[in-house]
Design a protein around this motif. Structure first.
Motif, short mmCIF file in Angstrom:
data_model
loop_
_atom_site.label_atom_id
_atom_site.label_comp_id
_atom_site.label_asym_id
_atom_site.label_seq_id
_atom_site.Cartn_x
_atom_site.Cartn_y
_atom_site.Cartn_z
N ALA A 31 -2.54 49.08 -0.17
CA ALA A 31 -1.87 47.90 -0.72
C ALA A 31 -2.40 46.64 -0.05
O ALA A 31 -2.68 45.64 -0.72
CB ALA A 31 -0.35 48.03 -0.51
N GLY A 32 -2.55 46.71 1.28
CA GLY A 32 -2.97 45.54 2.05
C GLY A 32 -4.40 45.11 1.74
O GLY A 32 -4.67 43.92 1.57
N VAL A 33 -5.30 46.07 1.66
CA VAL A 33 -6.71 45.70 1.50
C VAL A 33 -6.94 45.00 0.16
O VAL A 33 -7.68 44.02 0.07
CB VAL A 33 -7.64 46.93 1.67
N VAL A 34 -6.30 45.49 -0.88
CA VAL A 34 -6.56 44.92 -2.20
C VAL A 34 -5.93 43.54 -2.35
O VAL A 34 -6.55 42.61 -2.88
CB VAL A 34 -6.10 45.89 -3.32
N LEU A 35 -4.71 43.39 -1.83
CA LEU A 35 -4.10 42.07 -1.93
C LEU A 35 -4.83 41.07 -1.03
O LEU A 35 -5.01 39.91 -1.41
CB LEU A 35 -2.61 42.12 -1.58
N ALA A 36 -5.27 41.51 0.13
CA ALA A 36 -6.04 40.64 1.02
C ALA A 36 -7.32 40.19 0.31
O ALA A 36 -7.71 39.02 0.39
CB ALA A 36 -6.36 41.35 2.32
N ALA A 37 -7.95 41.11 -0.38
CA ALA A 37 -9.19 40.78 -1.08
C ALA A 37 -8.96 39.76 -2.18
O ALA A 37 -9.85 39.00 -2.55
CB ALA A 37 -9.82 42.05 -1.65
N GLN A 38 -7.74 39.75 -2.70
CA GLN A 38 -7.45 38.84 -3.81
C GLN A 38 -7.22 37.40 -3.33
O GLN A 38 -7.37 36.46 -4.10
CB GLN A 38 -6.21 39.38 -4.55
N VAL A 39 -6.82 37.24 -2.06
CA VAL A 39 -6.42 35.91 -1.56
C VAL A 39 -7.46 34.81 -1.84
O VAL A 39 -7.10 33.74 -2.31
CB VAL A 39 -6.06 35.97 -0.06
N PRO A 40 -8.76 35.04 -1.57
CA PRO A 40 -9.73 33.96 -1.79
C PRO A 40 -9.84 33.51 -3.25
O PRO A 40 -10.21 32.36 -3.52
CB PRO A 40 -11.06 34.58 -1.32
N SER A 41 -9.52 34.38 -4.21
CA SER A 41 -9.70 33.98 -5.60
C SER A 41 -8.49 33.25 -6.15
O SER A 41 -8.56 32.63 -7.21
CB SER A 41 -10.03 35.20 -6.47
N SER A 42 -7.33 33.35 -5.47
CA SER A 42 -6.22 32.48 -5.85
C SER A 42 -5.62 31.96 -4.55
O SER A 42 -6.19 31.12 -3.90
CB SER A 42 -5.19 33.21 -6.71
N PHE A 43 -4.49 32.47 -4.13
CA PHE A 43 -3.91 32.14 -2.84
C PHE A 43 -2.77 33.12 -2.63
O PHE A 43 -2.49 33.96 -3.49
CB PHE A 43 -3.41 30.69 -2.81
#
Ligand code: ATP
Ligand code: MG
Lengths: 248, 289
Positions: free
Chosen positions: B198-210
């Motif tokens: 769960a953490g890795v995928v949401l962390a990866a998403q942060v740069p593309s939105s916030f």
């Protein structure tokens, strides 16, 4: 000869209800020992405590010279004592092969392939069904799988809880024959809990009668077969005989 | 007017996140039989772990730290809140996870406040155009990381002894004990993996939105729907389920129902539970013994 399994003065309670009141038994190496007794006597409870599915609170269980007081369930298996539980308890939604693989869980360095071939040589039926889900096997096949899974842990002592339950006489005979074979071939020590006293006393060297949470009788298989209570209640011709616990 | 391709490219990374969160539910459920509603908030822990780490590490390292921090918090949750309640049954444990989610959210809020956070993408550069649609470079990373996580988990569950043992616990706990599988060790592994995914995928998403503190709850619910679509068992179908949810959501957002997109998604959940409790799988998996 010193016993490979020794249970001394074992007590066990579910909540406040004590169901084992200081039970003792032993099995020598390569021996087949049977425990018979009426429903609710505490047979399954006893095996589950030895295998540590239930906690050992009072009394002693030793394997060879080792006291198992501090043992976890896994440690008991690692020390060569494995349970074939009542009602088979196979992993129903896993394949036969995976069930067997998991039987060898405690010994990662074991040669699982060779062990599995051993199991298949004992139960060729399991090899034919190796890709099938365990839950779809027949009762007899599931019992084979439960025993096969136990073999995978390379045990020295196998505890079996009513392996004949729900099986046709032919299949029961087959399972009993396999147990005899395992003893001959691997020097396996077997503790066999059975409702089918007839089959059990035929196979066993010695036996115990457990009733109401206490051992009420013990002796060689011949002696038990000749015993009046046992003849009347467990070997009697009338199948619906009332299982009155023996006294003394 | 959005093209079909754009719809697909928008839904893809969103679906990957819902799917990954769904997988996080499935992993814990497979082993314990419980539903961990804190999954969404634990994913947010991962995102913030990455935000913090991004101050000193390159994005890829930060995302890894995010995975680890979510995994650690997930394991802590198991030992502090779930394991002590093992005698109370699955229902109590499941309800407690809701409380843990709130606690985690409050703790994050104390430290970070409410403001949105972001860090740099793994690969810098403008969005990429594919057949008439555009997608952020970082979104492609989100999908790649999700697929990599899927491959790793599929290998773990199907090929390794530990992975099989983990599944065996959910199938029959009693028998798992009999063969010498330590349930606490297996639960620890399950919670660690669940949190990390769960953490890795949401962390990866942060740069593309916030990322904001409050994101966890809604994300967690969408992950929950994805898990239902996967029959709470099948990891691949859970990912497909996540993608389907994202498609529905994206369609709703570009239709006249823009404001009601969340309502539509959650109504879908109710309809789904009634019509197909087994999700996309063929049948309900046998209950644990
Ligand atoms: N989980 C439990 N909780 C409370 N009581 C239990 C539990 N399991 C067994 N008992 C009780 O303990 C006693 C012994 O049960 P046990 O299953 O050991 O008997 P058994 O000799 O194996 O019987 P059977 O031949 O029917 O299998 C019974 O009175 C039973 O009702
Ligand atoms: Mg019994």
């Amino acid at each position: 000869m010193s016993a490979i399994l020794r249970v001394s003065n074992l007590r066990f309670s579910y909540g406040r209800t004590e169901v084992l009141h200081g039970v003792s038994l032993y099995a020598d190496e390569g021996e087949i020992v049977t425990i018979i007794g009426p429903n609710g006597a505490g047979k399954s409870t006893l095996l589950n405590v030895v295998a540590r599915s239930h906690r050992l609170r009072s009394g002693e269980v030793s394997l060879g010279a080792t006291d198992t007081a501090a043992f976890s369930q896994a440690a008991v298996v690692k020390h060569g004592c494995v349970l074939v539980p009542e009602g088979r308890q196979v992993f129903s939604s896993l394949t036969v092969r995976d069930n067997l693989v998991l039987g060898g869980f405690t010994d990662r360095r074991a040669n699982r392939k060779r062990l599995m071939e051993d199991v298949f040589s004992v139960f060729p039926r399991l090899e034919e069904r190796s890709a099938q889900l365990a839950g779809t096997l027949s009762g007899g096949e599931q019992q084979m799988l439960a025993i096969g899974r136990a073999i995978m842990s390379q045990p020295t002592v196998m505890l079996l809880d009513e392996p004949s339950l729900g099986l046709a006489p032919q299949m029961t005979a087959r399972i009993m024959a396999v147990l005899g074979e395992l003893r001959e071939r691997n020097g396996l020590t077997i503790v066999l809990v059975e409702q089918n006293a007839h089959a059990a006393l035929e196979l066993a060297d010695r036996g115990y009668l457990l009733s109401g949470g206490a051992m009420v009788l013990e002796g060689t298989a011949e002696k038990l077969r000749a015993d009046k209570t046992i003849q009347h209640v467990y070997l009697g011709a009338s199948p619906d005989a009332d299982p009155v616990p023996a006294t003394g | 007017m959005e093209t079909v391709m754009q719809l697909f490219l928008t839904a893809l990374p969103a679906g990957a996140i819902y799917g990954a969160l769904g997988v996080a539910y499935v992993i814990v459920h497979r082993m314990t039989g419980m539903v961990n509603f804190a999954v969404g908030d634990i994913a947010v822990v991962g995102a913030f772990g990455a935000v913090v780490a991004s101050a000193v590490l390159p994005p890829i390292g930060a995302i890894l730290v995010g995975a680890i921090s979510a995994g650690v918090v997930s394991v802590l949750m198991y030992f502090l809140a779930i394991h002590p309640l093992r005698k109370q049954g699955l229902m109590v444990q499941t309800i407690v996870t809701l409380g843990v989610g709130i606690a985690v959210r409050s703790a994050l809020q104390l430290v970070f406040g409410t403001g949105p956070y972001q860090f740099a993408p793994i690969t810098a550069g403008p969005a990429i155009e594919i057949a008439g649609g555009v997608i952020y470079r970082q979104s492609i990373w989100v999908v790649v990381i999700t697929v990599a996580a899927y491959i790793g988990l599929a290998y773990f569950f199907n090929r390794t002894l530990t992975g099989k043992a983990l599944s065996a616990c959910a199938v029959n706990r009693y028998a798992a004990g009999i063969v010498g599988i330590n349930l606490v060790v297996m639960a620890t592994i399950a919670f660690a993996l669940s949190g990390a995914v769960a953490g890795v995928v949401l962390a990866a998403q942060v740069p593309s939105s916030f990322i904001t503190i409050g994101a966890g709850f809604a994300l967690g619910l969408k992950g929950f729907i994805a898990a239902i679509l996967g029959g709470f068992h099948n990891i691949g179908l859970t990912l497909v389920g996540g993608f389907l949810i994202a498609i529905v959501e994206t369609l709703a957002a570009v239709s006249v129902f823009t404001e009601h997109a969340p309502t539509i998604v959650f109504s879908l959940l109710i309809v789904l539970l009634i019509l197909r409790p087994q999700g996309l799988t063929r049948k309900l998996v046998a209950e644990r013994v």
